[in-house]
Design a protein around this motif. Structure first.
Motif, PDB file in Angstrom:
ATOM      1  N   ASP A 155       0.787  -1.230   0.000  1.00 34.64           N
ATOM      2  CA  ASP A 155       0.000   0.000   0.000  1.00 34.64           C
ATOM      3  C   ASP A 155       0.821   1.284   0.000  1.00 34.64           C
ATOM      4  OD1 ASP A 155      -2.454  -1.481   0.245  1.00 34.64           O
ATOM      5  OD2 ASP A 155      -1.959  -1.778   2.371  1.00 34.64           O
ATOM      6  N   ARG A 156       2.062   1.231   0.490  1.00 36.43           N
ATOM      7  CA  ARG A 156       2.811   2.478   0.712  1.00 36.43           C
ATOM      8  C   ARG A 156       4.302   2.209   0.858  1.00 36.43           C
ATOM      9  NH1 ARG A 156       1.321   2.799   7.176  1.00 36.43           N
ATOM     10  NH2 ARG A 156       1.810   0.600   7.496  1.00 36.43           N
ATOM     11  N   PHE A 157       5.049   3.272   0.625  1.00 35.32           N
ATOM     12  CA  PHE A 157       6.489   3.296   0.915  1.00 35.32           C
ATOM     13  C   PHE A 157       6.726   4.405   1.928  1.00 35.32           C
ATOM     14  CE2 PHE A 157      10.696   5.106   0.303  1.00 35.32           C
ATOM     15  CZ  PHE A 157      11.513   3.981   0.304  1.00 35.32           C
ATOM     16  N   LEU A 158       7.446   4.071   2.996  1.00 33.95           N
ATOM     17  CA  LEU A 158       7.737   5.037   4.048  1.00 33.95           C
ATOM     18  C   LEU A 158       9.249   5.190   4.186  1.00 33.95           C
ATOM     19  CD1 LEU A 158       5.423   3.446   6.789  1.00 33.95           C
ATOM     20  CD2 LEU A 158       4.790   5.281   5.188  1.00 33.95           C
ATOM     21  N   PHE A 159       9.704   6.377   4.564  1.00 31.06           N
ATOM     22  CA  PHE A 159      11.126   6.565   4.847  1.00 31.06           C
ATOM     23  C   PHE A 159      11.287   7.592   5.957  1.00 31.06           C
ATOM     24  CE2 PHE A 159      10.302  10.036   1.904  1.00 31.06           C
ATOM     25  CZ  PHE A 159      11.057  11.079   2.422  1.00 31.06           C
ATOM     26  N   ALA A 160      12.458   7.562   6.600  1.00 27.58           N
ATOM     27  CA  ALA A 160      12.745   8.522   7.667  1.00 27.58           C
ATOM     28  C   ALA A 160      14.214   8.449   8.052  1.00 27.58           C
ATOM     29  CB  ALA A 160      11.872   8.267   8.896  1.00 27.58           C
ATOM     30  N   SER A 161      14.662   9.477   8.744  1.00 31.65           N
ATOM     31  CA  SER A 161      16.031   9.506   9.253  1.00 31.65           C
ATOM     32  C   SER A 161      16.201   8.560  10.428  1.00 31.65           C
ATOM     33  CB  SER A 161      16.412  10.928   9.703  1.00 31.65           C
ATOM     34  OG  SER A 161      16.394  11.825   8.630  1.00 31.65           O
ATOM     35  N   GLU A 162      15.119   8.325  11.180  1.00 32.47           N
ATOM     36  CA  GLU A 162      15.211   7.492  12.368  1.00 32.47           C
ATOM     37  C   GLU A 162      13.979   6.608  12.503  1.00 32.47           C
ATOM     38  OE1 GLU A 162      16.003   9.846  15.838  1.00 32.47           O
ATOM     39  OE2 GLU A 162      17.834  10.717  15.011  1.00 32.47           O
ATOM     40  N   MET A 163      14.150   5.514  13.226  1.00 32.50           N
ATOM     41  CA  MET A 163      13.070   4.556  13.446  1.00 32.50           C
ATOM     42  C   MET A 163      11.882   5.189  14.161  1.00 32.50           C
ATOM     43  SD  MET A 163      12.447   1.179  13.091  1.00 32.50           S
ATOM     44  CE  MET A 163      13.985   0.265  13.283  1.00 32.50           C
ATOM     45  N   LYS A 164      12.159   6.100  15.098  1.00 31.91           N
ATOM     46  CA  LYS A 164      11.079   6.698  15.881  1.00 31.91           C
ATOM     47  C   LYS A 164      10.080   7.436  14.995  1.00 31.91           C
ATOM     48  CE  LYS A 164      13.882   9.016  18.567  1.00 31.91           C
ATOM     49  NZ  LYS A 164      15.228   8.727  18.013  1.00 31.91           N
ATOM     50  N   SER A 165      10.539   7.863  13.835  1.00 32.80           N
ATOM     51  CA  SER A 165       9.645   8.512  12.877  1.00 32.80           C
ATOM     52  C   SER A 165       8.847   7.484  12.081  1.00 32.80           C
ATOM     53  CB  SER A 165      10.459   9.398  11.926  1.00 32.80           C
ATOM     54  OG  SER A 165       9.637  10.003  10.967  1.00 32.80           O
ATOM     55  N   ILE A 166       9.506   6.431  11.626  1.00 33.09           N
ATOM     56  CA  ILE A 166       8.828   5.384  10.838  1.00 33.09           C
ATOM     57  C   ILE A 166       7.677   4.749  11.618  1.00 33.09           C
ATOM     58  CG2 ILE A 166       9.120   3.054   9.906  1.00 33.09           C
ATOM     59  CD1 ILE A 166      10.785   4.273   8.049  1.00 33.09           C
ATOM     60  N   ILE A 167       7.885   4.483  12.910  1.00 30.67           N
ATOM     61  CA  ILE A 167       6.846   3.775  13.667  1.00 30.67           C
ATOM     62  C   ILE A 167       5.628   4.657  13.923  1.00 30.67           C
ATOM     63  CG2 ILE A 167       8.485   2.187  14.728  1.00 30.67           C
ATOM     64  CD1 ILE A 167       8.348   3.788  17.271  1.00 30.67           C
ATOM     65  N   GLN A 168       5.744   5.956  13.677  1.00 29.57           N
ATOM     66  CA  GLN A 168       4.583   6.834  13.811  1.00 29.57           C
ATOM     67  C   GLN A 168       3.529   6.537  12.750  1.00 29.57           C
ATOM     68  OE1 GLN A 168       4.065   9.063  16.311  1.00 29.57           O
ATOM     69  NE2 GLN A 168       6.002   8.319  17.182  1.00 29.57           N
ATOM     70  N   TYR A 169       3.926   5.842  11.683  1.00 27.91           N
ATOM     71  CA  TYR A 169       2.978   5.519  10.613  1.00 27.91           C
ATOM     72  C   TYR A 169       2.169   4.262  10.915  1.00 27.91           C
ATOM     73  CZ  TYR A 169       5.558   8.922   7.779  1.00 27.91           C
ATOM     74  OH  TYR A 169       6.152  10.078   7.298  1.00 27.91           O
ATOM     75  N   GLY A 170       2.432   3.629  12.055  1.00 33.08           N
ATOM     76  CA  GLY A 170       1.632   2.483  12.460  1.00 33.08           C
ATOM     77  C   GLY A 170       2.032   1.177  11.813  1.00 33.08           C
ATOM     78  N   ILE A 171       3.327   0.917  11.720  1.00 36.40           N
ATOM     79  CA  ILE A 171       3.788  -0.338  11.112  1.00 36.40           C
ATOM     80  C   ILE A 171       3.785  -1.456  12.155  1.00 36.40           C
ATOM     81  CG2 ILE A 171       5.163   0.770   9.316  1.00 36.40           C
ATOM     82  CD1 ILE A 171       7.004  -0.681  12.235  1.00 36.40           C
ATOM     83  N   GLU A 172       3.736  -2.697  11.666  1.00 38.24           N
ATOM     84  CA  GLU A 172       3.818  -3.846  12.555  1.00 38.24           C
ATOM     85  C   GLU A 172       5.249  -3.979  13.080  1.00 38.24           C
ATOM     86  OE1 GLU A 172       3.166  -8.730  12.528  1.00 38.24           O
ATOM     87  OE2 GLU A 172       3.183  -7.595  10.652  1.00 38.24           O
ATOM     88  N   LYS A 173       5.380  -4.233  14.384  1.00 41.73           N
ATOM     89  CA  LYS A 173       6.705  -4.318  15.003  1.00 41.73           C
ATOM     90  C   LYS A 173       7.003  -5.766  15.389  1.00 41.73           C
ATOM     91  CE  LYS A 173       5.542  -1.066  17.909  1.00 41.73           C
ATOM     92  NZ  LYS A 173       5.557  -0.065  18.999  1.00 41.73           N
ATOM     93  N   LYS A 174       7.754  -6.431  14.529  1.00 47.40           N
ATOM     94  CA  LYS A 174       8.153  -7.815  14.774  1.00 47.40           C
ATOM     95  C   LYS A 174       9.670  -7.891  14.763  1.00 47.40           C
ATOM     96  CE  LYS A 174       7.540 -12.561  13.130  1.00 47.40           C
ATOM     97  NZ  LYS A 174       6.974 -13.441  12.077  1.00 47.40           N
ATOM     98  N   ILE A 175      10.260  -8.470  15.809  1.00 47.38           N
ATOM     99  CA  ILE A 175      11.716  -8.483  15.941  1.00 47.38           C
ATOM    100  C   ILE A 175      12.371  -9.318  14.846  1.00 47.38           C
ATOM    101  CG2 ILE A 175      13.625  -9.304  17.387  1.00 47.38           C
ATOM    102  CD1 ILE A 175      12.186  -8.296  19.790  1.00 47.38           C
ATOM    103  N   ASN A 176      13.400  -8.749  14.254  1.00 54.59           N
ATOM    104  CA  ASN A 176      14.186  -9.385  13.213  1.00 54.59           C
ATOM    105  C   ASN A 176      15.268 -10.233  13.880  1.00 54.59           C
ATOM    106  OD1 ASN A 176      16.071 -10.007  11.229  1.00 54.59           O
ATOM    107  ND2 ASN A 176      16.055  -7.969  10.306  1.00 54.59           N
ATOM    108  N   LEU A 177      15.161 -11.554  13.783  1.00 56.99           N
ATOM    109  CA  LEU A 177      16.080 -12.445  14.487  1.00 56.99           C
ATOM    110  C   LEU A 177      17.485 -12.438  13.894  1.00 56.99           C
ATOM    111  CD1 LEU A 177      13.777 -15.489  15.280  1.00 56.99           C
ATOM    112  CD2 LEU A 177      14.523 -13.660  16.817  1.00 56.99           C
ATOM    113  N   ILE A 178      17.623 -12.113  12.614  1.00 57.38           N
ATOM    114  CA  ILE A 178      18.965 -11.952  12.039  1.00 57.38           C
ATOM    115  C   ILE A 178      19.636 -10.758  12.693  1.00 57.38           C
ATOM    116  CG2 ILE A 178      20.290 -11.540   9.932  1.00 57.38           C
ATOM    117  CD1 ILE A 178      17.987 -12.774   8.354  1.00 57.38           C
ATOM    118  N   ALA A 179      18.893  -9.660  12.779  1.00 61.92           N
ATOM    119  CA  ALA A 179      19.426  -8.446  13.404  1.00 61.92           C
ATOM    120  C   ALA A 179      19.742  -8.686  14.874  1.00 61.92           C
ATOM    121  CB  ALA A 179      18.425  -7.304  13.260  1.00 61.92           C
ATOM    122  N   LEU A 180      18.889  -9.426  15.558  1.00 56.24           N
ATOM    123  CA  LEU A 180      19.110  -9.703  16.974  1.00 56.24           C
ATOM    124  C   LEU A 180      20.408 -10.488  17.171  1.00 56.24           C
ATOM    125  CD1 LEU A 180      18.227  -9.622  19.919  1.00 56.24           C
ATOM    126  CD2 LEU A 180      16.822 -11.655  19.487  1.00 56.24           C
TER     127      LEU A 180
END
Length: 633
Positions: A155-180
């Motif tokens: 539905d959309r493409f979002l971008f931002a300088s920081e994560m705190k801005s991206i999550i304001q758009y209401g994205i699903e937050k699921k932990i990335n196990l590779i990143a972890l």
């Protein structure tokens, strides 16, 4: 220097994200405290928070559109050669309404397309919306000084300088196990990963175009491997002259601003060289250093003051107590929107907070260690590849080093720790040795720390990702050291060092510039043989020799020291309650279901033992993660 965000909708559902644009922009206020505004078209919205450095008038506020209204830009960074580009564009008939580098960047893209990226001298992350094509173009600087994150769904493409801005758009937050897994080993998360699935970091030196719901990314620059293919034919004296010429030019570029510019000064070679050259360009240059009242082992302000006196700068020293560190800890942790556990981020945060009271821009020595071989691990790698009786005996005496007390807390325990890590690494391949020394875990410790139900998930993907990170490490001879420096420029610099400086400085509305990361200088350094960088008793050889005549002799006699905090003492005293009764409390860890409770207990026991080794760094990583998890998950 600013914060940017935006959305490109692909359908009516995606357009609902426009209602979050203002909140996403406001989330970046600390990055840009001077001004904020948004641009909204039917399918796209752009947001900008400004820290005014060049053309501080209202005319320089963003978003900025071209005279036709077709193209609109939001930009974070500085283009140092914007005046030269402006003149070239004016000769092509472009008329400008502002004196800002932002408008020059916009017309450079309109005029030259992606080729404009090759012409830019500076650091940047920007987005340009093409209203006619309904497309979005994003780009990030060559070495990743400025961050840029993005999210894409149907539905959309979002971008931002920081994560705190991206999550304001209401994205699903699921932990990335590779990143972890990366985080548990490195204490930071390398691009393109973020802590959340489906949110990515645009890689340094890449651009992306989003059109018709699809994203296409391309690399526009790579550090040239001239050291392998076309090594420099310059004599050592000619190398020195060329280095001086390039560094002087880089410093001059980074002093361009319409606000006061100062400099961080640690008293090490890198920052001292930067200050030496900047003081020749700026009268009464303001310099700043930070140290500790309570722990002399980590205090380096004496050397900084020697350099400041030598070059007659207007110097300010900030001395911190343990109470100062504690008082600023929560503010620093609260600014992190994904786990990041380089403990030196805290003093950088406090230093930036103090420096902002005096200047709006500071230059630093970041980037020199990675490409010149300045770290202890580089010198250890040199010793292993050189061989000899000393390296042989250090390797043989591994059982002894393991039984001696190891920590980073004082000279001898730190030396035993280094000897043990040297001996362990000496028996490994260049790739596995690099990975051991880049992180804080051995063998299978990352998997053991994860909760049993997570150990089988994403393990194959993680190993594949690790292989890509280490792919450039092939040679076992001395010239293979340049491959180590190259890998550091791809991994450590953009994902640890530059993230730390960007986050901690921008949290306080301060811009930091890195003269060692001028791309013409980097290209030159990577044409040099290892013999110009590391020698028998010297690191950063050419850099040190080039400026030996003008720098104080005292800084050549000092030991190599990172920008560290007395973390072990701190965790055993002031933060002990946080470990035992809050963030790593047994019940909390068990209920959370991410980490193996028994392994966490072992780490805590190690921390409070007589031989803590690097357990304090791993515990700190867990504390940072837990604090983040409680806030975001």
């Amino acid at each position: 220097m600013c914060g940017i965000t935006g959305v490109l909708a692909f359908n009516e559902i995606g357009r609902f994200s426009m209602i979050n644009l203002q909140n996403a922009t406001d989330a970046l206020t600390q990055r840009g405290p001077d001004w904020g505004d948004t641009f909204i078209s039917f399918w796209a919205g752009l947001g900008h928070r400004r820290l005014s450095v060049i053309d501080t008038s209202e005319a320089g506020n963003q978003p900025i559109s071209d005279h036709t209204g077709r193209y609109t830009i939001v930009f974070n960074g500085e283009i140092y050669n914007y005046q030269k580009l402006r003149q070239q564009l004016a000769e092509k008939g472009v008329s400008f309404r502002t004196h800002s580098d932002t408008e020059v960047l916009l017309y450079a893209y309109i005029t030259w397309g992606t080729y404009a990226l090759e012409l830019l001298h500076g650091f940047f992350a920007f987005a340009i919306y093409d209203k006619e094509e309904n497309s979005l173009f994003l780009a990030r600087d060559r070495y990743g000084v400025k961050p840029l994150l993005y999210y894409l769904d149907e539905d959309r493409f979002l971008f931002a300088s920081e994560m705190k801005s991206i999550i304001q758009y209401g994205i699903e937050k699921k932990i990335n196990l590779i990143a972890l897994r990366h985080y548990l080993h490195l204490n930071y998360i390398p691009a393109p990963h973020t802590i959340f699935e489906n949110i990515y970091k645009l890689l340094p030196a890449h651009y992306a175009k989003i059109l018709n719901g699809q994203i296409q990314t391309e690399c526009y620059y790579q550090i040239p491997k001239h050291y392998a293919e076309h090594p420099s034919q310059l004599s050592y004296e000619e190398q020195q002259n060329r280095l001086k010429e390039l560094l002087v030019a880089s410093i001059r570029k980074r002093l361009v601003a319409d606000v006061p510019v100062g400099a961080f000064l640690s008293g090490g070679i890198d920052s001292s060289v930067a200050v030496a050259l900047a003081s020749q360009e700026v009268e009464n240059l303001q310099t700043f250093s930070i140290g500790y009242y309570d722990n002399k082992f980590f205090d380096e302000t004496h050397y900084a003051e020697i350099v400041a006196k030598h070059f007659q700068t207007k110097h300010t020293t900030f001395k911190l107590s343990n109470k100062d560190l504690l008082d600023n800890l929560e503010s620093m942790l609260n600014y992190l929107d994904e786990p990041f556990a380089d403990s030196s981020a805290l003093p950088v945060f406090i230093l930036s907070k103090f420096v902002k009271k005096f200047v709006k821009v500071a230059i630093s020595g970041d980037g020199a260690d990675e490409m010149w071989g300045g770290y202890n691990k580089h010198f250890a790698e040199y010793q292993i590849r050189k061989g000899g009786i000393l390296a042989h005996w250090v390797k043989i005496l591994l059982p002894l080093w393991k039984n001696l007390p190891q920590s980073r807390n004082n000279f001898w325990s730190n030396k035993f720790r280094q000897l043990a890590r040297f001996a362990e690494g000496a028996n490994l391949s260049p790739q596995e040795r690099y990975w051991l020394w880049a992180g804080f875990c051995k063998n299978n410790e990352v998997e053991q720390l994860l909760h049993p139900h997570l150990r089988s998930q994403a393990q194959t993907e993680y190993q594949k990702d690790k292989g890509q990170i280490l792919q450039h490490l092939q040679k076992k001879d001395m010239e293979g050291l340049n491959e180590v420096f190259y890998t550091d420029m791809q991994l450590v610099l953009p994902n640890d060092m530059l993230v730390k400086v960007d986050l901690m400085s921008m949290a306080n509305g301060l811009e930091v510039r890195e003269p060692f990361l001028d791309h013409e200088l980097v290209n030159f350094v990577f044409s040099l043989p290892v013999s110009s960088k590391v020698g028998k008793d010297i690191r950063k050889k050419l850099l040190q020799d080039t400026f030996r005549e003008i720098l104080p002799a005292e800084i050549y006699k000092r030991p190599k020291h990172g920008f560290e905090v007395p973390l072990l003492d701190w965790l055993r005293t002031d933060l002990r309650s946080l470990i035992e009764n809050e963030l790593l409390q047994d019940r909390f860890v068990e209920e959370q279901g991410i980490f193996d409770i028994e392994e966490v207990k072992k780490l805590k026991n190690k921390l409070f033992s007589k031989n803590p080794q690097d357990s304090h760094a791993r515990i700190w990583g867990l504390l940072v993660f837990q604090h983040w998890w409680k806030r975001f998950c």
